[in-house]
Write a protein that holds these residues in place. Structure first.
Motif, PDB file in Angstrom:
ATOM      1  N   TRP A 158       0.846  -1.181   0.000  1.00 47.75           N
ATOM      2  CA  TRP A 158       0.000   0.000   0.000  1.00 47.75           C
ATOM      3  C   TRP A 158       0.887   1.238   0.000  1.00 47.75           C
ATOM      4  O   TRP A 158       1.890   1.298   0.703  1.00 47.75           O
ATOM      5  N   ARG A 164      -9.471   3.889  -4.288  1.00 52.97           N
ATOM      6  CA  ARG A 164      -8.375   2.942  -4.450  1.00 52.97           C
ATOM      7  C   ARG A 164      -7.876   2.887  -5.887  1.00 52.97           C
ATOM      8  O   ARG A 164      -8.664   2.998  -6.832  1.00 52.97           O
ATOM      9  N   LEU A 201      -5.328   0.418  -8.216  1.00 53.39           N
ATOM     10  CA  LEU A 201      -4.468  -0.749  -8.413  1.00 53.39           C
ATOM     11  C   LEU A 201      -3.381  -0.343  -9.393  1.00 53.39           C
ATOM     12  O   LEU A 201      -3.675   0.056 -10.527  1.00 53.39           O
ATOM     13  N   PHE A 221      -2.595   0.521  -4.280  1.00 55.52           N
ATOM     14  CA  PHE A 221      -2.070  -0.814  -4.012  1.00 55.52           C
ATOM     15  C   PHE A 221      -1.240  -1.236  -5.208  1.00 55.52           C
ATOM     16  O   PHE A 221      -1.746  -1.414  -6.319  1.00 55.52           O
ATOM     17  N   LEU A 279      -9.492  -5.675  -3.994  1.00 56.73           N
ATOM     18  CA  LEU A 279      -9.552  -4.247  -3.686  1.00 56.73           C
ATOM     19  C   LEU A 279     -10.970  -3.701  -3.699  1.00 56.73           C
ATOM     20  O   LEU A 279     -11.247  -2.678  -3.057  1.00 56.73           O
TER      21      LEU A 279
END
Length: 356
Positions: free
Chosen positions: A97, A108, A110, A141, A167
């Motif tokens: 993270w 979030r 990715l 992430f 996620l």
């Protein structure tokens, strides 16, 4: 004996034509994409020096020793960086993270790193993930997907798919649904990013709200003109992969199939050759002098023709994935300003969307 050789050759040709049935995409080659003009900044000379150091780090080495040296040098790109974000290791799914101060954990991103599917890591790309967390106010992430050749290409694909699915329901503090999702990646990771968007759509999962691809690989058939025309102007990929231009394409396709265990015509490895309908707003950034330029151009043109909102912005005379040299390189700062504007448009609803 001669007729036996001729029969073998004919069988190989027939098998190649049958297995690697290629759609001609040359109609997508356009030169009317605008390029941000201007002389490269003085800092670009230092960047080119770092690229030469990358080449020197593995000079004279072969096989595994060469790969180990490349991986070590790439991880060293994050050394000495002053990061605004907190870094937290995650065991399952494997990755880290990257959390800028005050970021919203329900937002979030990715991130899928590049490195020709054989190198790179979350560590090597912290300059990018740190900045993305800051400008998006999101928890990033960075997935540590399995690399070749120790693992199969599809192992890395599955890791990216699993990370995205996870996620949707998990943040850095534990189970928590996502309010905003984005997928981003560079080069080989850009290929994984674009292929992942199509997989998400086909699986009926919650689609990403936006996506970003830095200089993505979109077509492993290597039929795009810049794969050969830009060898001499690409200081990173040219020395590493320019030699492939001397090898007949069918030989490369068979070698790719053997190494990846996936056909280079498969949309999983070449997202350009898949269904590009109903994809989320996507920003692609590329350089006009890199070998993957036409990979980006062809993808943007085909996605636009399919009704998907894919935007391509091109810089002049930048190295492949120059964004990783933020904050050293002013053009990298420009690229992240461009991303900030793109995200503002997405979240204000002014960015184009795919038709329902």
């Amino acid at each position: 004996m001669l007729w036996i050789i001729l029969v073998i050759i004919l069988l190989i040709v027939a098998a190649t034509l049958l297995l690697f049935r290629l759609e001609d995409l040359s109609h997508l080659d356009q030169d009317d994409y605008p390029v941000r003009q201007g002389k490269p900044s003085d800092a670009n000379r230092e960047v080119l020096g770092r690229i030469r150091e990358l080449g020197q780090s593995s000079k004279g080495l072969r096989g595994k020793a060469r790969l180990v040296a490349l991986r070590k040098h790439m991880d060293g790109l994050s050394e000495g960086l002053t990061l605004a974000s907190e870094i937290r290791y995650c065991e399952s799914p494997r990755g880290e993270w990257v959390l800028a101060p005050g970021c919203d954990t329900r937002r979030r991103i990715l991130y899928i790193h590049g490195g020709a599917w054989a190198a790179g890591s979350p560590r090597s790309h912290r300059a990018i993930t740190d900045r993305l967390s800051q400008i998006a106010g999101a928890a990033v992430f960075a997935v540590d997907y399995r690399l070749m050749p120790e693992n199969r290409f599809m192992d890395g694909v599955r890791d990216c798919r699993g990370a995205y699915t996870w996620l949707l329901k998990h943040g850095p503090e534990g189970p928590e649904p996502a309010d905003f999702m984005m997928v981003a990646g560079d080069s080989a990771g850009g290929s994984h990013t674009l292929a992942l968007l199509a997989w998400i759509r086909d699986k009926g999962l919650r689609q990403a709200d936006a996506a970003i691809a830095f200089s993505p690989s979109t077509d492993l058939t290597l039929t795009a003109p810049s794969n050969r025309n830009n060898i001499g102007t690409d200081p990173l990929l040219g020395p590493a992969f320019g030699g492939l231009s001397k090898i007949p394409l069918p030989v490369i396709w068979w070698a790719t199939l053997a190494a990846f265990r996936v056909s280079p015509t498969s949309p999983i490895a070449s997202p350009l050759r898949g269904n590009l309908r109903n994809l989320p707003p996507t920003l692609i950034q590329a350089s006009d002098t890199e070998m993957l330029l036409d990979n980006a151009r062809r993808y943007a043109a085909r996605a636009e023709a399919a009704g998907s909102p894919v935007t391509l912005h091109t810089w002049h005379s930048m190295v492949h994935v120059w964004q990783i040299f933020v904050p050293l390189l002013p053009e990298a700062e420009e690229a992240f300003d461009d991303i900030r504007q793109f995200l503002e448009q997405v979240e204000s609803g002014t960015a184009a969307k795919a038709p329902a």
